[in-house]
Design a protein around this motif. Structure first.
Motif, PDB file in Angstrom:
ATOM      1  N   UNK A  38       0.835  -1.207   0.000  1.00  0.00           N
ATOM      2  CA  UNK A  38       0.000   0.000   0.000  1.00  0.00           C
ATOM      3  C   UNK A  38       0.867   1.252   0.000  1.00  0.00           C
ATOM      4  N   UNK A  39       1.903   1.260   0.825  1.00  0.00           N
ATOM      5  CA  UNK A  39       2.778   2.441   0.902  1.00  0.00           C
ATOM      6  C   UNK A  39       3.547   2.640  -0.393  1.00  0.00           C
ATOM      7  N   UNK A  40       3.965   1.538  -1.025  1.00  0.00           N
ATOM      8  CA  UNK A  40       4.694   1.631  -2.290  1.00  0.00           C
ATOM      9  C   UNK A  40       3.813   2.268  -3.358  1.00  0.00           C
ATOM     10  N   UNK A  41       2.543   1.889  -3.404  1.00  0.00           N
ATOM     11  CA  UNK A  41       1.656   2.441  -4.423  1.00  0.00           C
ATOM     12  C   UNK A  41       1.303   3.886  -4.145  1.00  0.00           C
ATOM     13  N   UNK A  42       1.197   4.226  -2.867  1.00  0.00           N
ATOM     14  CA  UNK A  42       0.953   5.630  -2.535  1.00  0.00           C
ATOM     15  C   UNK A  42       2.140   6.482  -2.973  1.00  0.00           C
ATOM     16  N   UNK A  43       3.352   5.960  -2.816  1.00  0.00           N
ATOM     17  CA  UNK A  43       4.547   6.690  -3.245  1.00  0.00           C
ATOM     18  C   UNK A  43       4.597   6.841  -4.765  1.00  0.00           C
ATOM     19  N   UNK A  44       4.154   5.820  -5.500  1.00  0.00           N
ATOM     20  CA  UNK A  44       4.157   5.937  -6.959  1.00  0.00           C
ATOM     21  C   UNK A  44       3.200   7.036  -7.404  1.00  0.00           C
ATOM     22  N   UNK A  45       2.046   7.141  -6.751  1.00  0.00           N
ATOM     23  CA  UNK A  45       1.109   8.209  -7.084  1.00  0.00           C
ATOM     24  C   UNK A  45       1.700   9.566  -6.731  1.00  0.00           C
ATOM     25  N   UNK A  46       2.439   9.625  -5.643  1.00  0.00           N
ATOM     26  CA  UNK A  46       3.098  10.874  -5.257  1.00  0.00           C
ATOM     27  C   UNK A  46       4.154  11.278  -6.289  1.00  0.00           C
ATOM     28  N   UNK A  47       4.980  10.302  -6.714  1.00  0.00           N
ATOM     29  CA  UNK A  47       5.989  10.573  -7.751  1.00  0.00           C
ATOM     30  C   UNK A  47       5.341  11.210  -8.974  1.00  0.00           C
ATOM     31  N   UNK A  48       4.332  10.513  -9.480  1.00  0.00           N
ATOM     32  CA  UNK A  48       3.685  10.941 -10.717  1.00  0.00           C
ATOM     33  C   UNK A  48       2.904  12.230 -10.519  1.00  0.00           C
ATOM     34  N   UNK A  49       2.183  12.337  -9.410  1.00  0.00           N
ATOM     35  CA  UNK A  49       1.395  13.532  -9.140  1.00  0.00           C
ATOM     36  C   UNK A  49       2.243  14.788  -9.056  1.00  0.00           C
ATOM     37  N   UNK A  50       3.414  14.667  -8.453  1.00  0.00           N
ATOM     38  CA  UNK A  50       4.302  15.829  -8.336  1.00  0.00           C
ATOM     39  C   UNK A  50       4.867  16.214  -9.699  1.00  0.00           C
ATOM     40  N   UNK A  51       5.215  15.226 -10.510  1.00  0.00           N
ATOM     41  CA  UNK A  51       5.700  15.518 -11.862  1.00  0.00           C
ATOM     42  C   UNK A  51       4.603  16.198 -12.687  1.00  0.00           C
ATOM     43  N   UNK A  52       3.373  15.722 -12.543  1.00  0.00           N
ATOM     44  CA  UNK A  52       2.254  16.338 -13.251  1.00  0.00           C
ATOM     45  C   UNK A  52       2.061  17.791 -12.822  1.00  0.00           C
ATOM     46  N   UNK A  53       2.183  18.038 -11.522  1.00  0.00           N
ATOM     47  CA  UNK A  53       2.017  19.411 -11.034  1.00  0.00           C
ATOM     48  C   UNK A  53       3.108  20.311 -11.599  1.00  0.00           C
ATOM     49  N   UNK A  54       4.311  19.759 -11.788  1.00  0.00           N
ATOM     50  CA  UNK A  54       5.390  20.537 -12.412  1.00  0.00           C
ATOM     51  C   UNK A  54       5.026  20.922 -13.836  1.00  0.00           C
ATOM     52  N   UNK A  55       4.542  19.948 -14.609  1.00  0.00           N
ATOM     53  CA  UNK A  55       4.141  20.229 -15.993  1.00  0.00           C
ATOM     54  C   UNK A  55       3.083  21.330 -16.036  1.00  0.00           C
ATOM     55  N   UNK A  56       2.030  21.150 -15.227  1.00  0.00           N
ATOM     56  CA  UNK A  56       0.864  22.019 -15.335  1.00  0.00           C
ATOM     57  C   UNK A  56       1.117  23.398 -14.749  1.00  0.00           C
ATOM     58  N   UNK A  57       1.918  23.475 -13.695  1.00  0.00           N
ATOM     59  CA  UNK A  57       2.244  24.774 -13.098  1.00  0.00           C
ATOM     60  C   UNK A  57       3.025  25.611 -14.104  1.00  0.00           C
ATOM     61  N   UNK A  58       4.006  24.995 -14.756  1.00  0.00           N
ATOM     62  CA  UNK A  58       4.781  25.712 -15.760  1.00  0.00           C
ATOM     63  C   UNK A  58       3.933  26.109 -16.949  1.00  0.00           C
ATOM     64  N   UNK A  59       3.023  25.217 -17.361  1.00  0.00           N
ATOM     65  CA  UNK A  59       2.144  25.456 -18.502  1.00  0.00           C
ATOM     66  C   UNK A  59       1.231  26.657 -18.278  1.00  0.00           C
TER      67      UNK A  59
END
Length: 580
Positions: free
Chosen positions: A410-431
């Protein structure tokens, strides 16, 4: 009905949905295996990196799953198993799968760009900006929710006075923390072996799985302990770094390897369900239906908000258009990765429902003040406890080992969502701060260049998310669920509008879009009224800053969503006039 009957029915229905409805969607939209994807035409070695289907499936599935299909269905179990079962299965086939597949396909045809760009083409520039702001608010809640979940699965009360240290005879949480740290190292090694040393996928996968086993063995004997605040800070630093480095270093390999944990966890659960059916080691005790009203609200809209990722999730559209579309090697794989992953996640939601049903007397009880049924405890703990109970009694070594492994997963999958979610926020914030024609911060000038710089958005989103992650999960999850499902409604609207402009069939989006918008806007309005009423009555703790946050956040998201819906209605109206 027995647990075995429930899982067999779910798998059969989801399989039929994939074979028949998924294939029909692919034909309606014109999936073209001969057409080059953005991973090929825009390859840059950082974000646009072609991935083998199995690797990308692992990334996408791990990222969309996170802790959502475990947390949501378990908390929604207060309504009984039939409502949750029906929403996970039917929602996955006709709502969530449709959104995920449609978003991925639309992004592929938009150079791997976000839903914001898809909206700009069909609904205009203003709608794009509004959507990005809305999506960033959702991503803040994603980061906050999963930071809370991960810190909770790493920290135990015994660690309160510990600043940093390796411990012998670890608790389950300390084991989870140690294995998760080793998992990060393992992912980096895997990424280097496959991308820089030329090692083929099969031998690298064997090495990776062996590394997972070794990491688990070490974690069962040596744990890692820090205070909860220290874990939140560590997680924040980790996800910031993970969002900035090339995807092949950490994101792709970590998500691919973690998917084996998820597959293994689901396989273990299936074995447990069959075993318990044969031996009677555990009994499914959850009532079919408990009633319309529970401690989390009335069945409409609360059920459809709480289940979240197990049936439909707006976060999935951000992943599909933010990272997955940039790595897809061929359009023919879009159905398996976009639609298939959602249906597997729905199956995980059903497994979570069965797990809590095995230990419902331990985690479900009536609120003495209201008499309404409530869920008490941690959803990951209920999930791990329910599956482990199928294999042995609580004091047994088998139970403890399985419990630790499932908590780790469960913790591993929560971390994967965090990894991806933060990268997405980087894309969209810059956009958000780039003008038309500007592809990156390098093309911008002045303050726009500073704001569009990758580190700026990453740091801001991580700091806000981690601060909110310090709140209790109950203060975040309900709001996250509403915002997340509202995002799903808007994503469905965006893809439908684009398909309409492209002259393709978009009628299958109408009912899911309207339903999701109605349910989530209702929930946000209810949240606003409840908070205002509590404050007006001077209820104890009503003026805590967490309540102010929930009130302002819910109101802001409701207003943004209504404006976007109005723009969407105008777009559909124009398309209708053109068609006539």
């Amino acid at each position: 009905m027995t647990a075995l009957g429930i899982i067999i029915a779910a798998i059969a229905l989801l399989f039929c949905g994939y074979v028949f409805y998924g294939s029909w969607l692919a034909k309606q939209w014109g999936i073209d295996p001969q057409k080059k994807t953005p991973a090929d035409t825009m390859k840059d070695g950082v974000d646009y990196v072609s991935a083998k289907p199995a690797v990308l499936m692992g990334h996408h599935f791990s990222s969309i799953a996170g802790a959502g299909p475990i947390n949501g269905p378990i908390q929604a179990a207060v309504f009984g198993w039939i409502p949750v079962f029906l929403w996970c299965v039917l929602g996955g086939i006709f709502f969530g799968g449709l959104q995920d597949f449609g978003s991925l396909f639309a992004s592929i045809r938009h150079e791997g760009k976000s839903v914001g760009e898809i909206i700009k083409d069909s609904m205009g520039k203003r709608s794009k900006k509004l959507f990005i702001v809305f999506a960033l608010l959702v991503l803040i809640l994603v980061i906050a929710s999963f930071v809370n979940v991960v810190a909770g699965t790493f920290f135990t009360a015994a660690d309160a006075a510990v600043t940093f240290g390796i411990v012998r005879n670890p608790t389950g949480n300390q084991t989870t923390a140690m294995v998760s740290l080793l998992f990060i190292v393992l992912a980096i090694v895997y990424g280097i072996l496959t991308n820089k040393c030329g090692l083929k996928t099969l031998p690298a996968t064997i090495i990776g799985i062996a590394g997972i086993v070794i990491s688990v063995v070490i974690g069962l004997n040596f744990g890692f302990a820090m205070t909860r605040t220290s874990w939140i800070v560590f997680i924040g630093i980790y996800i910031a770094v993970a969002s900035l480095v090339p995807v092949w270093i950490l994101l792709q390999p970590r998500d691919y390897l973690s998917s084996f944990l998820l597959y293994g966890m689901m396989a273990l659960a299936l074995v447990g369900i069959v075993l318990s059916a044969i031996t009677g080691s555990a009994t499914f005790e959850l009532p079919a239906v408990t009633g319309w009203n529970t401690s989390i609200g009335s069945m409409f809209p609360a059920l459809f908000i709480t289940v979240a990722c197990g049936a439909c999730s707006g976060f999935h559209s951000l992943i599909a258009t933010g990272t997955t579309s940039k790595q897809l090697d061929n359009e023919r794989n879009a159905k398996a990765i976009g639609y298939g992953s959602m249906l597997i996640e729905s199956a995980l939601g059903i497994i979570s429902l069965i797990a809590v049903g095995m230990v419902s007397s331990k985690f479900l009880s009536k609120d003495p003040a209201t008499g309404l049924l409530k869920f008490a405890g941690s959803p990951p703990a209920a999930f791990a406890s329910g599956i482990a109970t199928m294999f042995g009694v609580e004091a047994s070594t088998v139970y403890k080992t399985i419990y630790a492994l499932l908590t780790l997963a469960v913790s591993v999958f929560a971390l994967t969502s965090l990894d991806t979610g933060t990268r997405l926020s980087r894309f969209m914030f810059g956009e958000l701060f780039l003008k038309d024609g500007q592809k990156s911060y390098k093309d911008a000038h002045g303050i726009r260049k500073v704001l569009a710089y990758p580190l700026t958005g990453t740091a801001l989103m991580v700091i806000i998310g981690c601060v909110l992650g310090g709140l209790s999960l109950s203060q975040i999850w309900g709001l996250f669920g509403a915002a997340n499902q509202l995002l799903a409604g808007i994503a469905l609207m965006a893809v439908a509008a684009w398909l309409g402009d492209a002259g393709k069939n978009n009628k299958m989006f109408i009912i899911p879009m309207v339903f999701m918008l109605a349910a989530t806007l209702s929930q946000l309005v209810l949240t606003v009224f409840k908070k205002i009423s509590a404050m007006a009555a001077g209820a104890k703790g009503a003026f805590h800053w967490g309540n102010w946050f929930q009130l302002c956040f819910a109101a802001a998201m409701a207003v943004l969503a209504v404006v976007l819906v109005i723009e969407g209605v105008r777009t559909f109206s124009k398309q209708g006039k053109k068609a006539r």
